[in-house]
Structures are given as C-alpha cells and as structure tokens.
Scaffold this active site. Structure first.
Site, PDB file in Angstrom:
ATOM      1  N   VAL A 113      -9.527  -7.038  -2.230  1.00  0.00           N
ATOM      2  CA  VAL A 113      -8.502  -6.778  -1.230  1.00  0.00           C
ATOM      3  C   VAL A 113      -8.511  -7.921  -0.228  1.00  0.00           C
ATOM      4  O   VAL A 113      -9.569  -8.355   0.225  1.00  0.00           O
ATOM      5  CB  VAL A 113      -8.769  -5.448  -0.490  1.00  0.00           C
ATOM      6  CG1 VAL A 113      -7.723  -5.231   0.595  1.00  0.00           C
ATOM      7  CG2 VAL A 113      -8.776  -4.286  -1.459  1.00  0.00           C
ATOM      8  N   CYS A 114      -7.337  -8.424   0.097  1.00  0.00           N
ATOM      9  CA  CYS A 114      -7.190  -9.413   1.153  1.00  0.00           C
ATOM     10  C   CYS A 114      -8.091 -10.627   0.883  1.00  0.00           C
ATOM     11  O   CYS A 114      -8.111 -11.173  -0.221  1.00  0.00           O
ATOM     12  CB  CYS A 114      -7.484  -8.755   2.502  1.00  0.00           C
ATOM     13  SG  CYS A 114      -6.971  -9.701   3.944  1.00  0.00           S
ATOM     14  N   THR A 115      -8.875 -11.046   1.855  1.00  0.00           N
ATOM     15  CA  THR A 115      -9.708 -12.237   1.699  1.00  0.00           C
ATOM     16  C   THR A 115     -10.942 -11.981   0.847  1.00  0.00           C
ATOM     17  O   THR A 115     -11.738 -12.901   0.613  1.00  0.00           O
ATOM     18  CB  THR A 115     -10.141 -12.776   3.074  1.00  0.00           C
ATOM     19  OG1 THR A 115     -10.724 -11.710   3.833  1.00  0.00           O
ATOM     20  CG2 THR A 115      -8.943 -13.350   3.822  1.00  0.00           C
ATOM     21  N   THR A 133      -3.821 -13.447  -2.242  1.00  0.00           N
ATOM     22  CA  THR A 133      -4.651 -13.078  -1.099  1.00  0.00           C
ATOM     23  C   THR A 133      -3.720 -12.907   0.093  1.00  0.00           C
ATOM     24  O   THR A 133      -2.499 -13.007  -0.054  1.00  0.00           O
ATOM     25  CB  THR A 133      -5.734 -14.151  -0.827  1.00  0.00           C
ATOM     26  OG1 THR A 133      -6.649 -13.657   0.163  1.00  0.00           O
ATOM     27  CG2 THR A 133      -5.133 -15.464  -0.352  1.00  0.00           C
ATOM     28  N   ALA A 166      -3.046  -8.581  -1.590  1.00  0.00           N
ATOM     29  CA  ALA A 166      -2.739  -9.298  -0.350  1.00  0.00           C
ATOM     30  C   ALA A 166      -3.468  -8.647   0.824  1.00  0.00           C
ATOM     31  O   ALA A 166      -4.506  -8.020   0.648  1.00  0.00           O
ATOM     32  CB  ALA A 166      -1.234  -9.309  -0.136  1.00  0.00           C
TER      33      ALA A 166
END
Length: 338
Positions: A113-115, A133, A166
């Site tokens: 998830v995300c970074t 990302t 993202a």
C-alpha cells in the site's frame, strides 16, 4: 495455498514504526467485514513487525498485537506491506527486507500500500514488474529502482501475483479487489456497502480528480462558475449560458478559462459531468441512462463515450461490481434507454 492449516486465508500485514495507520486499518477493517458477511474460507489477519512489538504509527497511535516476522512459518495467502513516513527507514532495514523476501516465497500473493512499494522494491521483489505507488513518490521510486516500471497514475496494479496500490485510501480499493478475486463481486459489494464507500473504483482510474490536482483558480469569477457547474450538472451549462450568468462575453469567458484552468468552458463542464457520473454510477443503483440524465448527458451512449475518453474504460467496467438485481428506476421507466 496459504489457508493457514484449514482455518482460513492467512493475511499477514507487515508494519513498522512510522507506518500510516490507514494503510493498516483499511485492509484489516475490510477483511473483518468480509468475514462478518460469510467469507468462506474466512480471512485470518496477522500483524507482524521485526521485533514483534507493536508499531507506532505516524499519527502516534500504537498498533499492538503484532507477531515477530522471524517467527512466522507455514504458507501465507497474502503478504501485505504498508506505507507511511517510516518507509524510508524500513526500506533500509536489512532484517525487515530479509523477512519480507523469505515470507514472499511462502505467499500466494504479495501486495503493498502506498510507499510500501519502496520496501518491496528494496527487497528485490519488483524487478521487471509494472507497479504503482502514491502519485507524489512515483518519480523517486523510478529513479531509485530503474529495473522497476513505475506507473503512478492507477489506483492499483496487478503484475502476476504482485499487487501494488496508490496512496492511503486506495488500500481499501485494493482490498476490495482482493476480496472480489477470492469470493466474487457480490461479497465485495456487500463489504463496500457496509463500509459506506464507493463500489470499488476500477484499478486504472486516475488517483486524483482533475479538479483536485491543482489549487483552486485564483480568479473569483472562474471559481464561482466552477461551483455553479458542479452543483447544477443537469442544467444548461453551455458556454453562452455560463457567459450570461457571469455577465461577460463568450470570448472573454474562453480567455478566463484558458488562463486559469488551461481548458475551455465546454471541456470543463464535460469533465465535471464525467467525474460526477463515475461516482454516481459506482455508488448508486441507478441505470446508466438515469445517471446520464442526472449529470447532464444527453444519453447513456454519450456518457459511455465520455467514460472511454476520460478513464479509458467502459461504463460497464466502472460499475462492474453492480451485478445484483436493481430496483426499477422510475426515470428509466419513463424514458427508453439510449
């Protein structure tokens, strides 16, 4: 694979100090709701950290009940690495990276998830894969890991058995997609409804709305017209009608929109209608014809073309989870579908 000794689908969430708490809460909350709606086999969620102690999130809230990564054995259904402000330290923690590599070999699928994508990349799990990302970190990810193909636009991407998503709340979109893969669209739809969220956004939808991508226009007249457009999508929003409302000529209106929005009034109206229609199509039981009328499109055919032009996907794909029987729409009963 990964059914935890017959008890359920084993879902391991890897966290660390500085993790974004929503990256943890969104997947875990959605899986809990899936279980309450009869997911079979159910999800068995385990939070794991390097030390086995709780993780202090970037907001200061400590998430407890963790297991030590090195103690995990057996098959895993899904290994999920979260993101957050602590990503940069996590992506250089060789103990963490080694455990992520080891557990990935035991997992049916791996996700971030995300970074958290940076952690998977640093562990060597994303080489020669297409990933996403948070939109603000795509360039950094691509520069740091040239063997990884970074596409910062979509909400989430699947490449083989690796899923990347993202920023922050896209964790919910990703988890709904995983639930749909595992148990079908009906259960995913029930989870989305209970969580009071849009019925999940397609993976290739842009991460951010065009109207959120830039600061509000500095010109008050343009700001007021945008507010009028978004609040009155079904009204006459032709350039001449907008110019009359603003008390300016059509030519001057075109100049204002070009200067402050970089587009024409007609294109701004079409964009506002398209984005609103996409949200309404996913969040309601209305037919596409009714959605089209409410958002100012002449017909469902015109709306479908707008979806293709803006999102690159059909209206059917945008609302692909809406497979349950729909109540008869009074508007549709009065007006034939286009």
């Amino acid at each position: 694979m990964g059914l935890g000794g017959g008890l359920g689908r084993r879902f391991v969430v890897v966290a660390y100090d500085g993790a974004q708490i929503l990256d943890v809460a969104c997947p875990c909350g959605a899986l809990e709701v899936a279980n309450s709606h009869g997911a079979s086999p159910p999800y068995v969620v385990e939070l794991a950290t390097v030390s086995g102690a709780g993780a202090r999130s970037s907001s200061g809230i400590v998430v407890g009940g963790a297991r030590r990564l090195a103690s995990l054995t057996g098959e895993i259904d899904t290994l999920l690495v979260v993101g957050g402000a602590g990503t940069w330290a996590a992506a250089t923690d060789q103990r963490l990276l080694g455990q992520v590599r080891r557990l990935a070999q035991r997992s049916r699928r791996v996700a971030s998830v995300c970074t958290g994508t940076f952690v998977l990349a640093a562990a060597g799990l994303l080489d020669d894969r297409r990933v996403t990302t948070h939109w603000g970190y795509g360039a950094s990810l691509a520069a740091e890991f040239p063997s990884v193909t970074v596409d910062p636009a979509p909400l989430y991407i699947r490449d083989g058995n690796v899923y990347t998503s993202a920023g922050v709340t896209s964790a919910l979109d990703l988890t709904l997609a995983l639930i749909e893969d595992d148990h079908g669209p009906t259960l995913a739809r029930e989870v989305a409804r209970e969580l009071v969220t849009y019925l999940h956004r397609p993976a290739d939808q842009a991460q951010i709305s065009t109207f959120l991508a830039a600061p509000p226009p500095s010109n008050r007249l343009v700001r007021d017209l945008l507010a009028h457009i978004t609040a009155n999508l079904a009204d006459d929003l032709s350039p001449s009608a907008l110019a009359a409302r603003a008390g300016v000529t059509s030519r001057h209106l075109n100049r204002l929109f070009a200067t402050h929005l970089g587009t024409t009034p007609a294109r701004a109206v079409r964009l506002a209608r398209t984005e609103a229609a996409a949200q309404l199509a996913r969040a309601s039981e209305l037919s596409l014809a009714a959605v089209a009328r409410r958002c100012g499109f002449r017909s469902a055919t015109t709306l479908r073309q707008a979806f293709l032009d803006h999102y690159g996907v059909s209206g059917d794909k945008i609302r692909r989870m809406a497979d349950m029987p729909r109540p008869l729409d009074p508007e549709t009963a009065k007006t034939p579908r286009a």
